[in-house]
Write a protein that holds these residues in place. Structure first.
Motif, PDB file in Angstrom:
ATOM      1  N   LYS A  60       0.859  -1.201   0.000  1.00  0.00           N
ATOM      2  CA  LYS A  60       0.000   0.000   0.000  1.00  0.00           C
ATOM      3  C   LYS A  60       0.888   1.241   0.000  1.00  0.00           C
ATOM      4  O   LYS A  60       1.830   1.354   0.788  1.00  0.00           O
ATOM      5  CB  LYS A  60      -0.904   0.024   1.226  1.00  0.00           C
ATOM      6  CG  LYS A  60      -1.830   1.233   1.263  1.00  0.00           C
ATOM      7  CD  LYS A  60      -2.735   1.197   2.489  1.00  0.00           C
ATOM      8  CE  LYS A  60      -3.747   0.065   2.347  1.00  0.00           C
ATOM      9  NZ  LYS A  60      -4.736   0.114   3.475  1.00  0.00           N
TER      10      LYS A  60
ATOM     11  N   SER B 164     -10.973  10.763  -5.488  1.00  0.00           N
ATOM     12  CA  SER B 164      -9.912   9.809  -5.862  1.00  0.00           C
ATOM     13  C   SER B 164      -8.808  10.552  -6.617  1.00  0.00           C
ATOM     14  O   SER B 164      -9.010  11.677  -7.089  1.00  0.00           O
ATOM     15  CB  SER B 164     -10.481   8.658  -6.709  1.00  0.00           C
ATOM     16  OG  SER B 164     -11.083   9.170  -7.901  1.00  0.00           O
TER      17      SER B 164
ATOM     18  N   LEU C 139      -3.518   8.134 -11.200  1.00  0.00           N
ATOM     19  CA  LEU C 139      -2.086   7.871 -11.200  1.00  0.00           C
ATOM     20  C   LEU C 139      -1.646   7.316 -12.564  1.00  0.00           C
ATOM     21  O   LEU C 139      -2.454   6.749 -13.338  1.00  0.00           O
ATOM     22  CB  LEU C 139      -1.719   6.877 -10.094  1.00  0.00           C
ATOM     23  CG  LEU C 139      -2.108   7.243  -8.661  1.00  0.00           C
ATOM     24  CD1 LEU C 139      -1.768   6.089  -7.729  1.00  0.00           C
ATOM     25  CD2 LEU C 139      -1.381   8.524  -8.234  1.00  0.00           C
TER      26      LEU C 139
ATOM     27  N   ALA D 291      -5.891   6.035  -7.080  1.00  0.00           N
ATOM     28  CA  ALA D 291      -5.685   6.000  -5.617  1.00  0.00           C
ATOM     29  C   ALA D 291      -6.993   6.445  -4.949  1.00  0.00           C
ATOM     30  O   ALA D 291      -7.552   7.504  -5.266  1.00  0.00           O
ATOM     31  CB  ALA D 291      -4.542   6.924  -5.218  1.00  0.00           C
TER      32      ALA D 291
ATOM     33  N   ASP E 112      -8.426   8.063   1.496  1.00  0.00           N
ATOM     34  CA  ASP E 112      -8.128   7.317   2.711  1.00  0.00           C
ATOM     35  C   ASP E 112      -8.549   8.103   3.961  1.00  0.00           C
ATOM     36  O   ASP E 112      -9.287   7.588   4.799  1.00  0.00           O
ATOM     37  CB  ASP E 112      -6.633   7.016   2.769  1.00  0.00           C
ATOM     38  CG  ASP E 112      -6.240   6.259   4.027  1.00  0.00           C
ATOM     39  OD1 ASP E 112      -6.503   5.056   4.105  1.00  0.00           O
ATOM     40  OD2 ASP E 112      -5.699   6.908   4.969  1.00  0.00           O
TER      41      ASP E 112
ATOM     42  N   PHE F 250      -4.527   9.788   0.152  1.00  0.00           N
ATOM     43  CA  PHE F 250      -5.088   8.754  -0.715  1.00  0.00           C
ATOM     44  C   PHE F 250      -4.279   7.466  -0.542  1.00  0.00           C
ATOM     45  O   PHE F 250      -3.114   7.491  -0.120  1.00  0.00           O
ATOM     46  CB  PHE F 250      -5.031   9.199  -2.175  1.00  0.00           C
ATOM     47  CG  PHE F 250      -5.900  10.395  -2.471  1.00  0.00           C
ATOM     48  CD1 PHE F 250      -7.190  10.238  -2.933  1.00  0.00           C
ATOM     49  CD2 PHE F 250      -5.419  11.687  -2.277  1.00  0.00           C
ATOM     50  CE1 PHE F 250      -7.993  11.337  -3.195  1.00  0.00           C
ATOM     51  CE2 PHE F 250      -6.200  12.792  -2.551  1.00  0.00           C
ATOM     52  CZ  PHE F 250      -7.496  12.615  -2.998  1.00  0.00           C
ATOM     53  N   SER F 251      -4.882   6.346  -0.881  1.00  0.00           N
ATOM     54  CA  SER F 251      -4.238   5.036  -0.734  1.00  0.00           C
ATOM     55  C   SER F 251      -4.271   4.295  -2.079  1.00  0.00           C
ATOM     56  O   SER F 251      -5.343   4.204  -2.710  1.00  0.00           O
ATOM     57  CB  SER F 251      -4.943   4.227   0.351  1.00  0.00           C
ATOM     58  OG  SER F 251      -4.428   2.911   0.400  1.00  0.00           O
ATOM     59  N   TYR F 252      -3.105   3.752  -2.463  1.00  0.00           N
ATOM     60  CA  TYR F 252      -3.033   2.963  -3.708  1.00  0.00           C
ATOM     61  C   TYR F 252      -2.345   1.636  -3.399  1.00  0.00           C
ATOM     62  O   TYR F 252      -1.269   1.609  -2.777  1.00  0.00           O
ATOM     63  CB  TYR F 252      -2.240   3.702  -4.795  1.00  0.00           C
ATOM     64  CG  TYR F 252      -1.927   2.834  -5.987  1.00  0.00           C
ATOM     65  CD1 TYR F 252      -2.957   2.338  -6.807  1.00  0.00           C
ATOM     66  CD2 TYR F 252      -0.614   2.472  -6.269  1.00  0.00           C
ATOM     67  CE1 TYR F 252      -2.663   1.527  -7.886  1.00  0.00           C
ATOM     68  CE2 TYR F 252      -0.314   1.661  -7.363  1.00  0.00           C
ATOM     69  CZ  TYR F 252      -1.344   1.179  -8.159  1.00  0.00           C
ATOM     70  OH  TYR F 252      -1.051   0.344  -9.228  1.00  0.00           O
TER      71      TYR F 252
END
Length: 630
Positions: free
Chosen positions: A581, A599, A602, A611, A614, A624-626
């Protein structure tokens, strides 16, 4: 239905058929105290209101008499009774009936007095046919009549003494009626008798001759003092009744009444004393105390004082009941030389017999000069003040005795009587603004943010209408801070909502005259010094910019309506494998608020990736989380 039932419809008013004595009384001879029964049959069943039944008028020779209803409601015959009294005399054919009447002896309006028995009780009996005001002979022959002879009746005597006056202590001018009841009707053909009293005075004859009660009236005087008011015996006559040579008390037969209240030969009472415990006290009413419900002012900014328009109720208590005749009673207060307005005035609607209520309203220019509010009691002035045609007397049926209006000595702590809670009067000056601040006191704010601005006055104020504060927000049109709360305190709270085009590095009101009472006269109100009836306008001038107490000096408020822009996008450096992550933070130039789930697009080599939102670590940053993919 006619084959099985017989129904008769009869809408005729019941008619009186005749009037006669009961069979047991016919042909009899009757004397004082005997009771005759008189029957009145009708053509149909009738009903009377037994709570207020009719009476039947009679004529015995020249004497008008009344028979009382006895029974018969719901039947066809009403029964009346008559008790023979001294003076009645009648041969068998001389006894007449007259009319049905109300108990008040109203014989004209007889509607509803006797009605036909039915479900609705609406049909009145005919009380005209067969009746006559001049009288109609009851008996048709000596055998069906009655003979009445009261010539041998016992001597008429006094039965009792009563008074309608309630028990209690009374002063000068009180009317006391004493009622003497006799065994028979009595007559006063000569001078009027009087009634001897235990105060040494006499009650005068008032009313009642030709009845079995005589009423004597007494008006109390200053010389009357007794703990138990009553009649008194004249030892020479054993009676409380006093008759002159030309005075006579007789019954209907012309025989003198036995007026004795006591049988001296047998040493026994014939008449009981008055039962009501009535006392007389001719003392002059005096003032016991003066008090007020008011205490130390709650308006303690800077000192606890009352100002123009404040209402202060004052109560003056007497030791005996009093009555005010006229409407100009006042109490002079220690608030200055304004003789027209430095007084507490009498309020009848709030007063009682023992306590007079006064109202003092603080006027312009009044001052208690640092002392607690007090009435004036000096060598030259220490009493309630009476205007023209005004008196205060002891309460009585006929108020006669002047009250003593001298005031009690002043309390060293004024009307409040409390050293720590003085009632101070100060009317000089007016509320003024000495401090304006914001809540919060510093920070950056954007469109839609709310800022509370407090305006502090030197005294407690009350607000009416919709005042507002004009703010300098960097546009041609001022920002508006609307009144929110604080009426009845020294601090008023205004609320400002940042507009889309507002911009300033330091929030401030426009100028020293930026506090308004309304919008162009619409909903214009007031800001006044607090009191029962607010009268003194507050000074609305604000502290000048750059001086102590100004909004800009107390606060560091930045208003920035520019759109937030991205300052930095960052992630923790390192090598990430499939499934790892990656947290990416986007930092903005201004605080932002998240609505929904944004969002971040990317580019991973040649691949487009997303992403997901979050969290928001702070107002300026979105994270944000990817998750790394193949």
């Amino acid at each position: 239905m006619s084959d099985t039932h017989i129904i008769v419809i009869d809408g005729e008013r019941p008619q009186m058929l005749d009037v006669h004595f009961s069979e047991s009384d016919e042909g009899g001879v009757f004397a004082r105290g005997d009771t005759l029964m008189i029957l009145v049959p009708f053509s149909a069943p009738v009903v009377v209101d037994e709570s207020s039944p009719p009476i039947l008028g009679l004529l015995l020779g020249a004497n008008e008499r009344w028979a009382s209803y006895s029974s018969g409601s719901g039947s066809s015959t009403l029964v009346f009774s008559y008790t023979i009294v001294v003076g009645d005399s009648s041969m068998p054919l001389e006894f007449h009936y007259r009319q049905f009447c109300h108990q008040t002896r109203d014989c004209i309006s007889t509607k509803g007095l006797v009605v036909r028995l039915s479900a609705t009780l609406e049909l009145d009996a005919d009380l005209i046919t067969g009746f006559s005001e001049q009288g109609i002979q009851i008996a048709t022959s000596p055998e069906t009549g009655v003979t009445i002879d009261t010539s041998m009746a016992p001597v008429t005597t006094v039965v009792s003494t009563t008074t309608p006056t309630p028990a209690g202590t009374y002063g000068v001018g009180e009317i006391i009626d004493i009622i003497l009841s006799f065994t028979d009707q009595v007559f006063l053909p000569g001078a009027m008798p009087t009634l001897l009293l235990n105060t040494g005075n006499f009650a005068s004859y008032y009313s009642g001759q030709d009845t079995d009660t005589l009423t004597f009236r007494f008006i109390s005087k200053e010389s009357d003092l007794t703990s138990k008011f009553d009649w008194a015996l004249d030892p020479a006559t054993s009676s409380a009744l006093v008759c002159s040579v030309t005075c006579s008390i007789e019954n209907a037969n012309g025989i003198g009444v036995d007026i004795r209240f006591r049988d001296s030969e047998n040493d026994s009472s014939l008449v009981e004393p008055l039962q009501n415990m009535i006392a007389f006290d001719p003392s002059t009413p005096q003032i016991l105390s003066i008090r007020t419900d008011k205490t130390k002012s709650p308006y303690c900014h800077p000192s606890c004082t009352y100002t123009v328009g404040e209402e202060i109720n004052i109560h003056v208590t007497f030791d005996r009941p009093v009555v005010v005749q006229g409407n100009a009673v006042s109490l002079v207060m220690n608030v200055g030389d304004d003789v027209e307005n430095n007084r507490a005035v009498h309020i009848p609607s709030m007063s009682t017999e023992y306590e007079l209520a006064f109202l003092y309203i603080v006027g312009h220019g009044h001052s208690s000069n640092g002392a607690s509010l007090q009435y004036i009691c000096s060598e030259t002035l220490c009493s309630l003040q009476l205007g023209e045609a005004t008196e205060i007397k002891g309460a009585a049926s006929i108020p006669t005795l002047d009250a003593d209006l001298a005031l009690p000595p002043n309390s060293e702590h004024g009307l409040s009587g409390d050293e720590f809670n003085p009632i101070l009067i100060v009317t000089s000056g007016q509320p003024s603004i000495f401090d304006v601040s914001s809540m919060p006191s510093d920070g950056d704010f954007s469109p839609g943010d709310t800022i509370e601005i407090s305006v502090q006055f030197s005294r407690t104020v009350v607000v009416s209408g919709e005042p507002f504060l004009a703010l300098d927000v960097g546009t041609s049109q001022s920002g508006i801070a609307s009144f929110k709360d604080g009426s009845g305190t020294p601090i008023l709270i205004f609320e400002y909502v940042v507009g889309l085009d507002h911009m300033t590095p330091g929030l401030q009101y426009v100028d020293a005259h930026s506090l308004y009472l309304g919008f162009d006269g619409v909903n214009s109100g007031s800001i006044k010094q607090a009191s029962t009836n607010p009268s003194i306008d507050a000074n609305l001038d604000l502290t000048f910019h750059g001086t102590v107490g100004a909004l800009g000096a107390n606060s560091e408020i930045v208003i920035d309506s520019r759109e937030p822009f991205i300052l930095l996008i960052s992630a923790m450096p390192g090598e990430y494998s499939t499934g790892n992550k990656v947290l990416i933070q986007v930092q903005f130039s201004r605080p932002v608020v998240i609505d929904g789930k944004p969002s971040l697009a990317l580019k991973a080599g040649l691949k487009d990736r997303i992403a997901e939102y979050d969290s928001q670590p702070n107002y300026h940053t979105i994270q944000f989380s990817y998750t790394v993919q193949l």
